[in-house]
Design an enzyme around this catalytic site. Structure first.
Site, PDB file in Angstrom:
ATOM      1  N   CYS A   1      -5.895  13.147   2.631  1.00 14.76           N
ATOM      2  CA  CYS A   1      -4.624  13.062   1.663  1.00 14.76           C
ATOM      3  C   CYS A   1      -4.438  14.328   0.801  1.00 14.76           C
ATOM      4  O   CYS A   1      -3.350  14.318   0.184  1.00 14.76           O
ATOM      5  CB  CYS A   1      -5.009  11.936   0.724  1.00 14.76           C
ATOM      6  SG  CYS A   1      -5.062  10.245   1.954  1.00 14.76           S
TER       7      CYS A   1
ATOM      8  N   HIS B   1      -1.164  11.074  -5.668  1.00 15.92           N
ATOM      9  CA  HIS B   1      -1.431  10.622  -4.459  1.00 15.92           C
ATOM     10  C   HIS B   1      -0.876   9.311  -4.379  1.00 15.92           C
ATOM     11  O   HIS B   1      -1.385   8.420  -5.235  1.00 15.92           O
ATOM     12  CB  HIS B   1      -2.596  10.722  -3.957  1.00 15.92           C
ATOM     13  CG  HIS B   1      -2.732  10.288  -2.544  1.00 15.92           C
ATOM     14  ND1 HIS B   1      -1.888  10.568  -1.608  1.00 15.92           N
ATOM     15  CD2 HIS B   1      -3.704   9.449  -2.128  1.00 15.92           C
ATOM     16  CE1 HIS B   1      -2.188  10.063  -0.406  1.00 15.92           C
ATOM     17  NE2 HIS B   1      -3.164   9.208  -0.750  1.00 15.92           N
TER      18      HIS B   1
ATOM     19  N   ASN C   1       0.538   4.325   1.888  1.00 16.30           N
ATOM     20  CA  ASN C   1      -0.193   5.515   1.752  1.00 16.30           C
ATOM     21  C   ASN C   1       0.180   6.362   2.968  1.00 16.30           C
ATOM     22  O   ASN C   1      -0.278   5.988   4.041  1.00 16.30           O
ATOM     23  CB  ASN C   1      -1.773   5.154   1.787  1.00 16.30           C
ATOM     24  CG  ASN C   1      -2.699   6.444   1.430  1.00 16.30           C
ATOM     25  OD1 ASN C   1      -2.125   7.608   1.693  1.00 16.30           O
ATOM     26  ND2 ASN C   1      -3.975   6.409   1.178  1.00 16.30           N
TER      27      ASN C   1
END
Ligand code: UT7
Length: 331
Positions: free
Chosen positions: A118, A258, A288
């Protein structure tokens, strides 16, 4: 001695691509033992996008990259450095970056994949910055692209509700004015790798009927441990990036954390003292998307007029590895 200011590298254009297919919490209720209420309460996610079977990380990256290049006024042949961050490469060999290079016709670029989960897109921005400052090229393209649906275990309710597919991209070049990347902080901790990982399917435990049967080629996660580390590391990343730039949360026009979980986003905002009106959130719509989350959010935030030339933004990421990153940019 005169301290020379850091040479600046600016974002010349951003772009994004989201697959058309929407998978809602209600759809997931029909697939695993879960509820829309549980998913919204624990994560803030309402729906996510899922790529077509024939659509890969390189295809999505191409769409995002072309949008970013159009905004920057850059042709494929002008790209010198092409960095593609992904945890879901289309195949092991060659890199997805090289596949993207071929799709774009970016024949003058050096192209490679970057594996930092990520945090990958932010890692990629700093790498591109280094190349450009060192005079190794004029134009860089940094893409985050993920087909998370291909590594999710759709029978595991603890993980399958969290992830979505998409791609985001930015074109970078050396700045002529005051705009650009002001600071960045990146860290990793490989001792915690097995808290979020794919146990098999690589070179040590290759794909086999047994691996497939046990679903060991798919993602496994210790949710609570990841959660705790994410909150701690994102606070550290934000601190370091702000300090390095001589800024505080009060100076920031927009925080783009994020997009993994609304509770992690709230904790990061609270820690930095940045009010929620100045925090970009799209986890409700996309879940996500790993390395694609931040560039997609940055592109949307500009399109929505929340930030524009001169705005100060703080970007903070956390992911498998573990890896974490903080960055401040004057847009
Ligand atoms: O980019 C970084 C990647 N990952 C993350 O950032 C994820 C970080 N972690 C999280 O976001 C959270 O840990 C989750 C959202 C994954 C889980 O939330 P939690 O509050 O940590 O829940 P939990 O794992 O402690 O599970 C609580 C309960 C359990 O049941 P029992 O043992 O209390 O009876 C789970 O079995 O919730 C159950 N559960 C579910 N129930 C309904 C787990 N998943 C689900 C589900 N629907 N989808």
């Amino acid at each position: 001695m005169v301290k020379h200011p850091k040479p600046l590298v600016e974002i010349a254009g951003t772009g994004r691509y989201l697959p058309e297919r929407v998978l809602t919490n209600e759809d997931l209720e029909k697939m695993v033992e879960t509820s829309d209420q549980w998913i919204r309460d624990r994560t803030g996610i309402r729906e996510r996008r899922i790529a077509r079977d024939d659509e890969g990380a390189a295809d999505m990256a191409e769409r995002a990259a072309r949008a970013a290049m159009a905004k920057a006024g850059v042709e494929p042949g002008e790209i010198d450095i092409l960095i593609l961050a992904t945890a879901t490469p289309d195949r092991w060999l060659p890199s997805t970056a090289c596949d993207l290079q071929a799709l774009l016709g970016a024949g003058n670029a050096m192209a490679f994949d970057l594996a930092a989960a990520c945090s990958g897109w932010l890692y990629g921005l700093t790498m591109a910055e280094g190349y450009l400052v060192a005079g190794r090229g004029e134009i860089a393209l940094v893409v985050g692209t993920e087909k998370m649906s291909s590594i999710v275990n759709w029978e595991d309710r603890a993980t399958c509700i969290l992830f979505g597919d998409g791609a985001g991209a930015a074109v970078l070049r050396r700045a002529t004015g005051e705009r650009g990347i002001l600071s960045s902080h990146h860290k990793s901790d490989g001792t915690l790798g097995n808290l979020l990982y794919r146990p098999a399917g690589g070179a040590v435990i290759p794909m086999s009927p047994e691996v497939l049967e046990k679903r060991d080629h798919l993602m496994k996660m210790s949710g609570r441990e990841v959660f705790k580390n994410a909150v701690r590391s994102m606070a550290d990343a934000a601190d370091q990036a702000l300090q390095q730039a001589g800024l505080t949360g009060d100076d920031i026009d927009l925080l783009i954390p994020h997009q993994a979980n609304m509770r992690i986003i709230n904790a990061t905002a609270k820690y930095t003292g940045i009010p929620m009106e100045k925090v970009y959130v799209n986890v409700d719509r996309y879940g996500n998307m790993s390395s694609a989350a931040i560039p997609v959010a940055l592109d949307e935030a500009q399109e929505e007029g929340l930030v524009g030339p001169g705005s100060l933004i703080l970007l903070v990421a956390f992911g498998a590895g573990f890896t974490w990153s903080g960055m401040t940019i004057r847009l």
